[in-house]
Design an enzyme around this catalytic site. Structure first.
Site, PDB file in Angstrom:
ATOM      1  N   ASP A 181      -9.026  -8.898   0.826  1.00  0.00           N
ATOM      2  CA  ASP A 181      -9.388  -8.192   2.066  1.00  0.00           C
ATOM      3  C   ASP A 181     -10.804  -8.522   2.531  1.00  0.00           C
ATOM      4  O   ASP A 181     -11.219  -8.102   3.607  1.00  0.00           O
ATOM      5  CB  ASP A 181      -9.244  -6.670   1.894  1.00  0.00           C
ATOM      6  CG  ASP A 181      -7.816  -6.199   2.156  1.00  0.00           C
ATOM      7  OD1 ASP A 181      -6.966  -7.030   2.525  1.00  0.00           O
ATOM      8  OD2 ASP A 181      -7.543  -4.998   1.989  1.00  0.00           O
ATOM      9  N   THR A 197       0.887  -1.171   0.000  1.00  0.00           N
ATOM     10  CA  THR A 197       0.000   0.000   0.000  1.00  0.00           C
ATOM     11  C   THR A 197       0.918   1.212   0.000  1.00  0.00           C
ATOM     12  O   THR A 197       2.109   1.078   0.314  1.00  0.00           O
ATOM     13  CB  THR A 197      -0.928   0.018   1.242  1.00  0.00           C
ATOM     14  OG1 THR A 197      -1.802  -1.091   1.181  1.00  0.00           O
ATOM     15  CG2 THR A 197      -1.750   1.287   1.398  1.00  0.00           C
ATOM     16  N   SER A 228     -11.094  -2.206   4.925  1.00  0.00           N
ATOM     17  CA  SER A 228      -9.697  -1.760   4.823  1.00  0.00           C
ATOM     18  C   SER A 228      -9.188  -1.273   6.171  1.00  0.00           C
ATOM     19  O   SER A 228      -9.968  -0.980   7.084  1.00  0.00           O
ATOM     20  CB  SER A 228      -9.638  -0.616   3.802  1.00  0.00           C
ATOM     21  OG  SER A 228      -8.368  -0.021   3.809  1.00  0.00           O
ATOM     22  N   SER A 229      -7.866  -1.153   6.271  1.00  0.00           N
ATOM     23  CA  SER A 229      -7.247  -0.527   7.443  1.00  0.00           C
ATOM     24  C   SER A 229      -6.638   0.832   7.093  1.00  0.00           C
ATOM     25  O   SER A 229      -6.020   1.468   7.954  1.00  0.00           O
ATOM     26  CB  SER A 229      -6.120  -1.411   7.986  1.00  0.00           C
ATOM     27  OG  SER A 229      -6.600  -2.677   8.319  1.00  0.00           O
TER      28      SER A 229
HETATM   29  N1  GLY Z   1      -5.165  -3.709   1.480  1.00  0.00           N
HETATM   30  C1  GLY Z   1      -4.827  -3.016   2.651  1.00  0.00           C
HETATM   31  C2  GLY Z   1      -5.952  -2.264   3.260  1.00  0.00           C
HETATM   32  O1  GLY Z   1      -6.866  -1.912   2.557  1.00  0.00           O
HETATM   33  O2  GLY Z   1      -5.962  -1.986   4.426  1.00  0.00           O
END
Ligand code: GLY
Length: 563
Positions: free
Chosen positions: A412, A370, A441-442
């Site tokens: 995810d 990311t 998501s994070s």
């Molecule tokens: N794929 C990492 C997130 O969306 O947190």
């Protein structure tokens, strides 16, 4: 070619600004961009110097990163952008990928067996991309420069190439090994299978042509016509689900940001489908009642307390959060309330670690890839943008003829209904796949204000660690009085409820501190780096923007302008 030379010459001229002096931040008066790629940061600054807004600079930087930082920069993925105006109004743009119409909660099962490969590494792992739609929506509402002006630098970088750094050469070599079954990917990122070496030029002509279509037609250059056909053809030929109709139906969304207060600072962050804003605000609310500064930075008492707060925040994330369009009853107001924080404080024993419920699940591994970048313009309008392909280089699938990587963001979503088990699968309902649904998501793009003025912009890559990296950056400045570079440099740690363990950065805790934590019942593990914080502080005392370059990643650039 002329434009590329301009960028390279500017970078050479800016070299002094990119070099760290001790732990001092990089300072500038009239604009700042900090990203994981120096060329892309310079592209953003060029947009500001041409009179663009922070959104203009963010759009230009995002397209440039899709060329120069292929690990995570993208047009084939998705993400989130948080923007605040001088009036204090703020908006969040949600361009998260979503599940195609053919998706289902059990789509990663084969003969009743869950398949990690299908979930994370196949054409079934690709979500409908959102980046181009999201950047366009933000630009339509807050951009002033012509759209083409913002895509052009990326076109030049793809068409004419840019110099491969040592870090990129090593990364591409590893990636091409992983992508060996996808000929278009091997062709894009190697010289007929021979790895690029540092100093060579990476040229991406198919990507340049796709970017041309986007520059000419806006989102239609991606979600319709030739680009859409190339994506759908690749899916049809390989058992993927995304169709031309899925692409045509994709919509970026505007959402109300999550807001919270902490010791007089206002935090503005990403709402669902990210868990980031809610968990961040929840954790800060609990910590507000403790005098962390007197506890001491990285003392056992401080680490114990923050760990207990992280444990509780991540447990709520797992139990409650998902796509808000599918989960209309998420208890967001309660989770972010001061009253709930008081309840959580009452459950914390300062002498003893809680035990994360052993009957519940272990989190599956999540990629630390990311990328995040932060922008502030002359008017002190900030943009905080995090976007991703999920794994580094996403699915590893370059769309033949279109020259860009597809995400594997469907990974995810939870594995499937009733799959929760001790091996790390999760089957909780809010984040099961369904047609048109966005995966949880994070990502935590965050803006901090104080007394109605911009104070800080921050965010990070790092999978589930992202929320805790953002938490540390804020605490390091607000509670421990660090400047922004010190706050970013300081060692981090992470706890995510399950596995019930503190991961701390190498040399980040002393042996006597870890011994004290173990005596309170904590399990600990030393790990490599955690996240790459890209942060800018608006320093009211000297009137300057101050940016931090996180040395945990190579090739980053904090570039400012006084013009
Ligand atoms: N794929 C990492 C997130 O969306 O947190």
């Amino acid at each position: 070619m002329r434009r590329l030379s301009f960028v390279v010459v500017l970078l050479a001229a800016a070299a002094v600004a990119l070099v760290q002096a001790g732990n001092q931040p990089i300072r500038a008066r009239n604009g700042m961009v900090v990203s994981q790629n120096a060329i892309a940061s310079q592209v953003g600054i060029d947009a500001l110097e041409d009179g663009g807004t922070a959104i203009d600079a963010a759009v230009a930087t995002a397209f440039a990163l899709a060329v120069t930082h292929p690990t995570a920069g993208n047009i084939g993925g998705g993400g989130f952008l948080v923007h605040r105006e001088a009036s204090g109004d703020a908006i969040a743009y949600d361009f998260r990928e979503l599940a195609p119409a053919g998706a289902s909660a059990t789509m990663w099962f084969e003969d009743d067996e869950y398949s990690f490969q299908r979930h994370h590494m196949s054409h079934l792992s690709v979500g409908v991309p959102g980046t181009v739609a999201g950047l366009y929506l933000a630009w339509e509402e807050h951009g002033t420069l012509p759209w083409r002006r913002l895509v052009d630098p990326a076109i030049a970088l793809a068409r004419d190439g840019f110099p491969v750094t040592h870090a990129l050469a090593a990364s591409l070599e590893r990636a091409v090994q992983r992508m060996s079954q996808h000929p278009a990917s091997v062709a894009q990122f190697s010289k007929d299978g021979v790895p690029y070496e540092a100093g060579e030029t990476l040229v991406q002509p198919d990507l340049a042509r796709t970017l041309e279509r986007i520059a000419d037609q806006g989102p239609a250059g991606f979600y319709a016509g030739e680009t859409a056909r190339l994506i759908a053809d690749e899916m049809r030929a390989n058992g993927g689900l995304i169709t031309e109709a899925d692409l045509a139906n994709y919509e970026a969304k505007k959402r109300e940001p999550i807001r919270g207060t902490y010791r007089g600072y206002e935090n503005i962050s990403m709402p669902p489908p990210s868990s980031g804003g809610i968990v961040l605000v929840q954790m800060l609310n609990v910590l507000e009642d403790y005098d962390l500064a007197s506890f001491g930075f990285r003392s056992a008492r401080t680490v114990h307390l923050i760990t207990e707060v992280m444990r509780r925040g991540y447990a709520d994330r797992a139990l409650h959060l998902g796509d808000p369009d599918f989960n209309t009853d998420m208890p967001i107001d309660r989770l972010t309330s001061k009253a709930y924080a008081a309840e959580q404080r009452a459950s914390i024993d300062m002498a003893r670690a809680s035990v994360s419920s052993p009957t519940s699940f272990t989190w599956p591994a999540e990629s630390p890839e990311t990328t995040h970048f932060s922008v502030v313009d002359r008017d002190r309008d900030p943009v905080s943008l995090t976007y991703t392909l999920e794994f580094g280089y996403g699915s590893g699938i370059v769309v033949p003829g279109a020259g860009f990587l597809l995400n594997n963001e469907m990974g995810d979503f939870n594995a499937g209904p009733d799959t929760t088990n001790a091996d790390g699968l999760i089957g909780t309902e809010p984040n099961l796949a369904a047609p048109g649904k966005r995966m949880l998501s994070s990502m935590t793009p965050t803006i901090v204000a104080r007394d109605g003025q911009l104070f800080m912009v921050t965010g990070s890559p790092g999978g589930r660690t992202i929320i805790n990296t953002v938490l540390h950056t804020i605490l390091n400045v607000v509670d421990f009085g660090m400047n922004i570079q010190e706050a970013v440099d300081a060692p981090r740690f992470h706890h995510q409820w399950l596995p019930d363990r503190i991961n701390y950065e190498r040399h980040g805790l002393s042996p006597d501190t870890t011994a004290l934590l173990e005596s309170r019942g904590h399990a600990l593990r030393e790990v490599g780096g955690q996240g790459v914080a890209e942060a800018i502080l608006n320093n009211a005392e000297n009137g300057l923007l101050e940016a931090a370059l996180d040395g945990r990643a190579a090739d980053g650039g904090a570039v400012g302008t006084d013009r």
